[in-house]
Design an enzyme around this catalytic site. Structure first.
Site: not given
Length: 389
Positions: A248, A162, A84-85, A334, A211-212, A190
């Site tokens: 990659t 968040n 996200g960052t 975070c 993703g997390h 979120q």
């Protein structure tokens, strides 16, 4: 997946009840299963033309379609990032690099992944307008309307907060921005996987995914870039991801993100109803046991899994230290530090001393009724002990 706790979280025995799903989520078993072939045998470079490369390339494109399906976009509008960052930085700095306008409008309760790139622009002499929030934690619509002018290049406002889970007025921001000819970006880290999101319906130009936060791996994310949005790459290299994100690709994690999005799309409504009921059960039990407990944020108009509560006469940090049975936080994972009042809660007008008593309790797919009941009892016991001191 019926789990009341997660293993390996702490040295405390038994493992604490995990109530920090806004910080991060575990990988779902089906996500791990989808990833394993690309960690074991399908090792090819997606840019290679031979069979090994084609397998990896096809897996990425399949995942791209899966992410797109969850948010209602076309597959070619999805750019994979490291999280996200990076998605926020690419959206904010990428759009502002290609315009003669010099104003960005944002809110006072953004995550640092948005706030820091905006501050960087401010240091480059950009005009930054930070719109305040009301007592419920929602950006002030009147201020937002006044701030967005023909000088505005970009409006960036999070989809949901968040810390409080409060949903922000993104649709209104889009309406004002369209009038001024400005782009709109929303950090939906979120929200994706918790509430329905249709990028066509909300009409944003850019949307960030982490993703997390939805049971995919850490270190993978995506940026939705509406077709026709002018964006400049921040990194230089080969032409991966339409030239916007060279390097990659992280094939296994991209596959994992795609798998997580398929799962989220399959039972989004069902999980929302289930988790909301558990969240409300936790709130009801806490309010019955603790007089003068206060909810931070609006009662409605928030994520179904998020409960940010203010405990009277105690510190949130001390309360969590006294409840080793629970893994939770007092703010965004975070940007945790020493015991200082949350900037989000201060922006809502909550006095610093009162804000220090706040704890964020966030639920997820593995959360069960028994876990909620045990967590409520543990927090109540700890509060009573601390409040007597």
């Amino acid at each position: 997946m019926d789990m009341s706790h997660l293993t390996g979280l702490s040295s405390v025995e038994p493992d604490p009840i995990y109530l920090d799903y806004n910080a991060t989520t575990p990988l779902l078993p089906d996500v791990v299963d989808a990833m394993l072939p690309y960690l074991r045998e399908h090792f090819g470079n997606p840019s290679s033309r031979h069979a090994y490369g084609r397998r990896a390339h096809d897996a990425i494109e399949r995942a791209r379609s899966q992410v797109a399906a969850l948010i209602g976009s076309d597959a070619d509008e999805i750019i994979f990032t490291s999280g996200g960052t990076e998605a926020n930085n690419l959206a904010i700095r990428g759009t502002t690099a290609r315009t003669s306008r010099r104003r960005v409008v944002t809110s006072t309760v953004e995550h640092p992944a948005t706030a820091r790139p905006v501050t960087w622009l401010e240091q480059q002499d950009w005009d930054i307008v930070r719109v305040g929030v009301d007592a419920g934690g929602r950006a002030n619509i009147g201020e937002l309307d006044a701030a967005i002018t023909p000088a505005t290049a970009l409006v960036t406002i999070m989809h949901s907060n968040n810390e409080t889970g409060v949903l922000q007025p993104v649709r209104e921001a889009v309406r004002f921005a369209r009038r001024a000819g400005a782009y709109v970006h929303t950090d939906a880290a979120q929200s994706v996987g918790k509430v329905p999101i249709d990028v066509r319906a909300i009409d944003v130009d850019l949307l960030s995914i982490a993703g997390h936060k939805l049971y995919a791996p850490k270190g993978i994310g995506a940026l939705y870039v509406r077709r026709g949005t002018v964006l400049e790459a921040l990194s230089l290299g080969a032409g991966h991801e339409r030239g916007l994100r060279p390097g990659t690709e992280n094939v296994a994690s991209i596959v994992g993100l795609g798998a997580a999005c398929v799962i989220a799309q399959h039972d989004l409504e069902q999980q929302g109803v289930r988790v909301r009921a558990l969240r409300d059960r936790l709130w009801e039990q806490l309010t019955q046991a603790i007089p003068h407990l206060v909810l931070n944020g609006t009662v409605e108009n928030r994520l179904p899994n998020t409960l940010n509560v203010r405990f009277p006469r105690v510190s949130g940090e001390a309360l969590l230290a006294a409840t080793p049975e629970i893994a939770a936080s007092t703010g965004s994972a975070c940007h945790e530090g020493g015991e200082s009042a949350s900037a989000v809660l201060l922006a809502m007008g909550i006095p610093a001393r009162a804000a220090l008593g706040s704890v964020r309790l966030t639920l997820g797919r593995p959360t069960s009724e028994s876990a909620v009941d045990r967590a409520a009892a543990a927090l109540a016991r700890a509060w009573r002990a601390l409040a007597r001191e």
